[in-house]
Write an enzyme that holds these catalytic residues in place. Structure first.
Site, PDB file in Angstrom:
ATOM      1  CE  LYS A 179     -22.359  45.036  23.490  1.00 55.25           C
ATOM      2  NZ  LYS A 179     -22.637  46.003  22.599  1.00 55.25           N
ATOM      3  CG  ASP A 214     -20.754  47.548   8.831  1.00 52.08           C
ATOM      4  OD1 ASP A 214     -21.899  47.364   9.528  1.00 52.08           O
ATOM      5  OD2 ASP A 214     -19.836  46.934   8.626  1.00 52.08           O
ATOM      6  CG  ASP A 226     -15.749  52.394   3.775  1.00 51.46           C
ATOM      7  OD1 ASP A 226     -14.467  52.140   3.831  1.00 51.46           O
ATOM      8  OD2 ASP A 226     -15.989  52.643   2.842  1.00 51.46           O
ATOM      9  CE1 TYR A 283     -20.907  41.686  22.667  1.00 51.92           C
ATOM     10  CE2 TYR A 283     -22.234  40.872  24.688  1.00 51.92           C
ATOM     11  CZ  TYR A 283     -22.057  41.517  22.941  1.00 51.92           C
ATOM     12  OH  TYR A 283     -23.225  41.788  22.683  1.00 51.92           O
TER      13      TYR A 283
HETATM   14  N1  LIG Z   1     -27.406  39.589  18.207  1.00 49.23           N
HETATM   15  C1  LIG Z   1     -27.617  39.406  19.492  1.00 49.23           C
HETATM   16  O1  LIG Z   1     -27.959  38.208  20.106  1.00 49.23           O
HETATM   17  C2  LIG Z   1     -27.192  40.758  20.376  1.00 49.23           C
HETATM   18  C3  LIG Z   1     -27.529  40.444  21.560  1.00 49.23           C
HETATM   19  C4  LIG Z   1     -27.272  41.429  22.546  1.00 49.23           C
HETATM   20  C5  LIG Z   1     -26.290  42.622  22.096  1.00 49.23           C
HETATM   21  N2  LIG Z   1     -26.148  42.689  20.615  1.00 49.23           N
HETATM   22  C6  LIG Z   1     -25.377  43.876  20.253  1.00 49.23           C
HETATM   23  O2  LIG Z   1     -26.191  44.481  18.842  1.00 49.23           O
HETATM   24  C7  LIG Z   1     -25.096  45.227  18.293  1.00 49.23           C
HETATM   25  C8  LIG Z   1     -25.383  44.863  16.610  1.00 49.23           C
HETATM   26  O3  LIG Z   1     -24.811  43.271  16.734  1.00 49.23           O
HETATM   27  P1  LIG Z   1     -25.876  42.493  15.722  1.00 49.23           P
HETATM   28  O4  LIG Z   1     -26.215  41.452  16.366  1.00 49.23           O
HETATM   29  O5  LIG Z   1     -26.593  43.283  14.906  1.00 49.23           O
HETATM   30  O6  LIG Z   1     -24.716  41.971  14.670  1.00 49.23           O
HETATM   31  P2  LIG Z   1     -24.048  41.908  13.289  1.00 49.23           P
HETATM   32  O7  LIG Z   1     -22.745  41.273  13.457  1.00 49.23           O
HETATM   33  O8  LIG Z   1     -25.175  41.280  12.322  1.00 49.23           O
HETATM   34  O9  LIG Z   1     -23.931  43.508  12.852  1.00 49.23           O
HETATM   35  C9  LIG Z   1     -22.812  44.271  13.509  1.00 49.23           C
HETATM   36  C10 LIG Z   1     -22.165  45.107  12.483  1.00 49.23           C
HETATM   37  O10 LIG Z   1     -21.202  45.917  12.935  1.00 49.23           O
HETATM   38  C11 LIG Z   1     -20.218  46.063  12.096  1.00 49.23           C
HETATM   39  N3  LIG Z   1     -18.845  46.163  12.797  1.00 49.23           N
HETATM   40  C12 LIG Z   1     -18.121  45.100  13.308  1.00 49.23           C
HETATM   41  N4  LIG Z   1     -16.808  45.628  13.929  1.00 49.23           N
HETATM   42  C13 LIG Z   1     -17.033  46.626  13.426  1.00 49.23           C
HETATM   43  C14 LIG Z   1     -16.182  47.886  13.406  1.00 49.23           C
HETATM   44  N5  LIG Z   1     -14.956  47.904  14.044  1.00 49.23           N
HETATM   45  N6  LIG Z   1     -16.349  49.146  13.060  1.00 49.23           N
HETATM   46  C15 LIG Z   1     -17.422  49.265  12.465  1.00 49.23           C
HETATM   47  N7  LIG Z   1     -18.395  48.259  12.263  1.00 49.23           N
HETATM   48  C16 LIG Z   1     -18.143  47.201  12.766  1.00 49.23           C
HETATM   49  C17 LIG Z   1     -20.206  44.644  11.448  1.00 49.23           C
HETATM   50  O11 LIG Z   1     -19.275  44.483   9.864  1.00 49.23           O
HETATM   51  C18 LIG Z   1     -21.605  44.392  11.343  1.00 49.23           C
HETATM   52  O12 LIG Z   1     -21.862  44.789   9.961  1.00 49.23           O
HETATM   53  C19 LIG Z   1     -23.810  44.547  18.678  1.00 49.23           C
HETATM   54  O13 LIG Z   1     -23.392  45.936  19.785  1.00 49.23           O
HETATM   55  C20 LIG Z   1     -24.195  43.621  19.732  1.00 49.23           C
HETATM   56  O14 LIG Z   1     -23.173  43.552  20.848  1.00 49.23           O
HETATM   57  C21 LIG Z   1     -26.356  41.830  19.705  1.00 49.23           C
END
Ligand SMILES: NC(=O)c1ccc[n+]([C@@H]2O[C@H](COP(=O)([O-])OP(=O)(O)OC[C@H]3O[C@@H](n4cnc5c(N)ncnc54)[C@H](O)[C@@H]3O)[C@@H](O)[C@H]2O)c1
Length: 253
Positions: free
Chosen positions: A161, A43, A65, A157
């Site tokens: 995706k 992360d 990290d 985005y």
């Molecule tokens: N939450 C939703 O509704 C949703 C819907 C569709 C897709 N997604 C996808 O699910 C995945 C996870 O998202 P989430 O909802 O759990 O979000 P989140 O923000 O809770 O978790 C994402 C994590 O990725 C880390 N991160 C961000 N940029 C980073 C980088 N440059 N390098 C390393 N780590 C990084 C963040 O610090 C965070 O801890 C993403 O790919 C997101 O596009 C989420």
């Protein structure tokens, strides 16, 4: 309700999970470790990784990290796996402020692509030879409802995706003879810490009504982790190149 964990499903395996400090990535890292894997959890926010290991001191979780859009982060994630990679869960991702093409700036486009797809490609590129040398493995990439349709996010985005799906399908074809499966999960709305400000009045007026009236209720991160770990597990041994929607039926509308 989420199926209870399957003890030892990943016993003896090493898994790399990106975005493991929060939301879907965290739930996936925890579930893989609870099911017996040694997990390399990546992360960009070290405090979140520290919280993860503090919260689960008995699980075999090692943290790295760094920004996944930087190649040295990929290198360190793979080095931490110590020449054994059975599973890669590419979960890290960021949103784009819902900016349409006439409003998107280069910095947003490049950041979103760097994190959502270039970092993912580099981790696959580094992991695939190690997986192949070990007799195979499973990659699960997180796409989105925005990978399946045009009306779920901004242009950066949405395009990133869609690219995740192309990366997934091509990788599944190219490496199936080497025992490597590559699939994607497409979440709908999920309750996490993802930042999704609506920065465009145009997008608000176009997408607002859709989100209010059509989109199913949000899911939990654990529900997404269940889909990701299932695809990564031997239960899905005959499945590669698919995009599995876990979206409460949104994609069926
Ligand atoms: N939450 C939703 O509704 C949703 C819907 C569709 C897709 N997604 C996808 O699910 C995945 C996870 O998202 P989430 O909802 O759990 O979000 P989140 O923000 O809770 O978790 C994402 C994590 O990725 C880390 N991160 C961000 N940029 C980073 C980088 N440059 N390098 C390393 N780590 C990084 C963040 O610090 C965070 O801890 C993403 O790919 C997101 O596009 C989420």
């Amino acid at each position: 309700m989420v199926t209870p964990v399957t003890p030892n499903r990943f016993a003896g395996q090493t898994a790399i999970v990106t975005g493991a400090g929060s939301g879907i990535g965290k739930a996936t890292a925890v579930r893989l470790a609870q099911e017996g894997a040694r997990v390399i959890a990546g992360d960009v926010l070290p405090a979140r990784l520290q919280e993860l290991v503090d919260q689960y001191p008995d699980l075999d979780i090692h943290t790295v990290d760094g920004d996944i859009s930087r190649e040295d982060t990929t290198t360190r994630l793979v080095a931490a796996a110590n020449n054994r990679i059975d599973v890669v869960a590419n979960v890290a991702g960021v949103m784009d402020g819902f900016l349409p093409v006439a409003e998107v700036d280069d910095a947003t486009w490049e950041r979103v692509f760097g994190i959502n797809i270039t970092g993912m490609m580099r981790l696959c590129r580094a992991a695939v030879p190690i997986m192949a040398a070990g007799g195979g493995g499973a990659i699960v990439n997180v796409t989105s409802e925005a990978g399946l349709r045009g009306g779920a996010a901004g242009v950066a985005y949405t395009a990133s995706k869609h690219a995740v799906i192309g990366l997934t399908r091509n990788t599944s074809v190219m490496y199936s003879a080497q025992g490597i499966r590559c699939n994607a999960v497409a979440p709908g709305g999920v309750q996490t810490n993802i930042e999704a400000p609506m920065l465009s009045p145009l997008a608000g007026s176009v997408l607002g009504p859709v989100f209010q009236h059509v989109v199913p209720p949000v899911a939990t991160a654990e529900q997404l982790a269940a889909a990701i770990t299932w695809l990564a597990s031997p239960d899905a041994a005959n499945i590669t190149g698919v995009v599995l929607a876990s979206d409460g039926g949104w994609s069926a509308l």
